[in-house]
Design an enzyme around this catalytic site. Structure first.
Site, PDB file in Angstrom:
ATOM      1  N   HIS A 191      -7.972  -5.378   0.373  1.00 54.61           N
ATOM      2  CA  HIS A 191      -6.723  -4.629   0.490  1.00 54.61           C
ATOM      3  C   HIS A 191      -5.911  -5.079   1.709  1.00 54.61           C
ATOM      4  CE1 HIS A 191      -3.888  -1.502  -0.288  1.00 54.61           C
ATOM      5  NE2 HIS A 191      -4.106  -0.926   0.866  1.00 54.61           N
ATOM      6  N   ASP A 192      -6.577  -5.403   2.793  1.00 58.84           N
ATOM      7  CA  ASP A 192      -5.858  -5.868   3.990  1.00 58.84           C
ATOM      8  C   ASP A 192      -5.133  -7.193   3.767  1.00 58.84           C
ATOM      9  OD1 ASP A 192      -6.177  -3.759   5.694  1.00 58.84           O
ATOM     10  OD2 ASP A 192      -7.701  -4.691   6.951  1.00 58.84           O
ATOM     11  N   ASP A 223      -9.008  -7.163  -3.810  1.00 56.01           N
ATOM     12  CA  ASP A 223      -8.730  -5.791  -3.385  1.00 56.01           C
ATOM     13  C   ASP A 223      -9.590  -4.818  -4.193  1.00 56.01           C
ATOM     14  OD1 ASP A 223      -7.629  -3.307  -2.668  1.00 56.01           O
ATOM     15  OD2 ASP A 223      -5.601  -4.107  -2.532  1.00 56.01           O
ATOM     16  N   SER A 259       0.837  -1.193   0.000  1.00 50.85           N
ATOM     17  CA  SER A 259       0.000   0.000   0.000  1.00 50.85           C
ATOM     18  C   SER A 259       0.882   1.257   0.000  1.00 50.85           C
ATOM     19  CB  SER A 259      -0.961  -0.051   1.192  1.00 50.85           C
ATOM     20  OG  SER A 259      -1.992   0.891   1.052  1.00 50.85           O
ATOM     21  N   ARG A 292     -11.961   6.456   9.575  1.00 50.65           N
ATOM     22  CA  ARG A 292     -11.420   5.112   9.721  1.00 50.65           C
ATOM     23  C   ARG A 292     -12.450   4.056   9.338  1.00 50.65           C
ATOM     24  NH1 ARG A 292      -6.951   1.993   9.576  1.00 50.65           N
ATOM     25  NH2 ARG A 292      -6.961   0.357  11.141  1.00 50.65           N
TER      26      ARG A 292
END
Lengths: 387, 387
Positions: free
Chosen positions: A362-363, A329, A164, A236
């Site tokens: 994405h994580d 992702d 990232s 967040r």
């Protein structure tokens, strides 16, 4: 939630240092920024694992993502509110084998975990920078890391590794300092931020700035609980959803309720409790001004800026690389890593495509360490052969 | 932006009625709600196109999505701040051919464009409901529509048609009143809200509620410009991104800048200006309390609730249907429509799968009218044959 929280989740001078060491990147002159302007003092917090070889040939730089910090490996404890974010990859016998390698991770310039950022004291005013802290770029972060490398006696990294925003830094390393990087491991990243990424980043900023407790960025003198936690929590929460996937959310939460089904606006479903938890958790450990600026640095990230475009910039990369993608992702899309890989190959680079079939979105670059580990090991071996 | 905006974008008594007509759904008793409680008065705003046949056999109900209203067809003008949201499908010679059909669209219960909602006057207090307005469900919306159908003398709809939240209503129609629906057109919808949908909905609510001008929902007496526009704009911006796709954003915006490239936190990229525009635009024409409640109604949507699950509920559907999906929809995922279609087929229903290969994401149901039109025409023909 507000009453329990300090005005900022930033690490500040006087807090326990934990495993941090500190490098002064401005011993004799101001730190010039890509966007113009300068900082009088830049301190970079970093951690290291393993021993640097006498010829300094075994150093690996690990670059962290948006809300990461220098604590890439190690336990939660005094000075560190989280476990190492890449514990599965860094350590004795692991892919980044600290019996062999000297692994370095530094908190980025503009961050909030020990490196100079908006929560730091401006020597010119003896007060926190707050709103006056400039916008920094990925290139600025990398120049600060280069100063750290100089101070450690590391002329070239065996590998620069990151996912990232960490991958953005790794890419910039390979273009800004091609002779200081011997291999490159890039996960879930891009050569230039997309409109979608900028969109999410913008909305997160809007959420923070809409919080009246943000006070245009000058909230450090606020009473405990009176910082911009609510805005940061909303930012967040939305990021958290973009980091995951429908598949993961369905499997984990589906329509399970927290307590009992109710016709109410109050949080009712497990997924709502999960988001509230993650919003609050970040507000406890992060700084809103840093959040805005690091997101902005990612928006501004364009490897080709001032270099005739991305393909042209990538011609400077002559070392082996891996480009890893997580199929699910939805934020850093596989097409972006695919483009990057193909552009690297087209530029004559030895790039290896790593396609991770995972639902983690994405994580995945943080979670699919079992899939990443052998590919990173291979890359390290390859870069050793080229010594 | 705030100074130009009223406390709410809701249509309110005294505003120009435009094409609206009004139905009183509570001529002699209170309106009971699925979640308990009741409303003393429910008025439903609606519009119609075409002529109702003497035997009332040619009526079609069109159900709107979250921020839609009764103005499914027609022009922007006094009383209507937008053009009809399905102009391409409703009109003479179109898929919903108003030379043949009598098309009805009503603003949902809990909405803000003429039907009873949080901005309406509570007869008990002579002040707007605000925070005291209850959570309503999709089933409540449908019961109010059924009262409208009664008043129009429509025993059964030739078709009930809708996308997204409109599809939820159409589905509930087919299960609550199976003998009043002769066909069903469902686009970009689901039999039950997913964890991902609830997650986005929750974050939008958090953004609105975090706005100090929201005042817990009692903001109707605020001065012009002092309503919760900023929170509602953030909620809209994030929704807007979930309605589109990476492909569309890349093609339309990529990294184009508004004016010139700058190292600044201020909006710099076109996509940021686009989001700000859409946030403000919704704040001008919508009500924050309605936004919260309609989102919540979607979260609570579960066709199987109290009916032994979705497959069991769908056994009540005996009419032909189409289930349309947009491949790039990242909010109402194709897997949800696929499940729905397969469950309809398994329940013995004549369901036709419509797979729209489009980059437009969730908004595809509003934009891909050329792909939807022939399938809706086919369905209308089919339902006429079964008369």
């Amino acid at each position: 939630m507000d009453q329990e929280l300090p005005a900022t989740g930033a690490w500040r001078a006087g807090d326990p240092v934990g495993e941090r060491k500190f490098h002064n990147a401005t011993p004799d002159r101001r730190f010039q920024l890509e966007g113009g302007g300068s900082l009088p003092e830049v301190v970079i917090a970093y951690e290291t694992w393993g021993e640097l070889a006498p010829d300094a040939s075994n150093a690996v730089l690990v670059c962290h993502a948006l809300t990461g910090d220098s604590h890439a490996a190690g336990r939660m404890g005094e000075g560190h509110v989280t476990d190492g974010w890449w514990n599965d990859l860094i350590g004795p016998g692991k892919a980044l084998d600290t019996d062999e390698l000297f692994v370095v991770c530094s908190n980025v310039l503009g961050g909030c975990q020990g490196s100079t950022g908006p929560a730091s004291i401006d020597p010119g005013t003896s007060a926190p920078y707050g709103s006056s802290f400039p916008v920094v770029s990925i290139r600025d972060m990398v120049r600060a890391q280069a100063s750290l490398a100089d101070s450690l006696g590391i002329d070239a990294w065996q590998s620069v590794v990151g996912g990232s925003m960490g991958g953005m830094q790794a890419l910039e390393w390979s273009v800004m300092y091609p002779h200081r990087v011997r291999s490159l491991a890039l996960a879930s990243t891009t050569a230039e931020a997309s409109a979608l990424q900028i969109a999410w980043s913008h909305i997160g900023r809007m959420a923070v700035e809409a919080d009246p407790r943000f006070r245009s960025g000058d909230y450090y003198e606020a009473e405990p609980g009176d910082g911009p936690h609510r805005g940061l929590a909303v930012a967040r929460m939305l990021a958290q959803v973009t980091y995951r996937s429908d598949e993961v959310f369905t499997e984990r939460f589906h329509r399970t309720v927290i307590d009992q089904f109710q016709f109410s606006l109050e949080p009712t479903f497990d997924v709502e409790g999960y988001l509230d938890h993650h919003g609050l958790k970040l507000a406890r450990r992060f700084d809103a001004n840093s959040y805005l600026r690091l997101n902005r640095a990612m928006d501004l990230h364009d490897l080709g800026r001032g270099r005739g475009g991305v393909p042209q910039a990538l011609k400077r990369v002559e070392v082996p690389s891996i480009v890893a993608t997580v199929r699910s992702d939805g934020l850093y899309l596989p097409r972006q890593q695919k483009d990057l890989h193909e552009q690297l190959v087209a530029a004559g680079s030895d790039s290896t495509w790593v396609d991770i079939d995972s639902p983690h979105g994405h994580d995945g670059f943080l979670l699919e360490t079992a899939a990443l580990a052998p590919r990173i090991s291979d890359l390290i071996n390859k870069s050793q052969e080229t010594l």
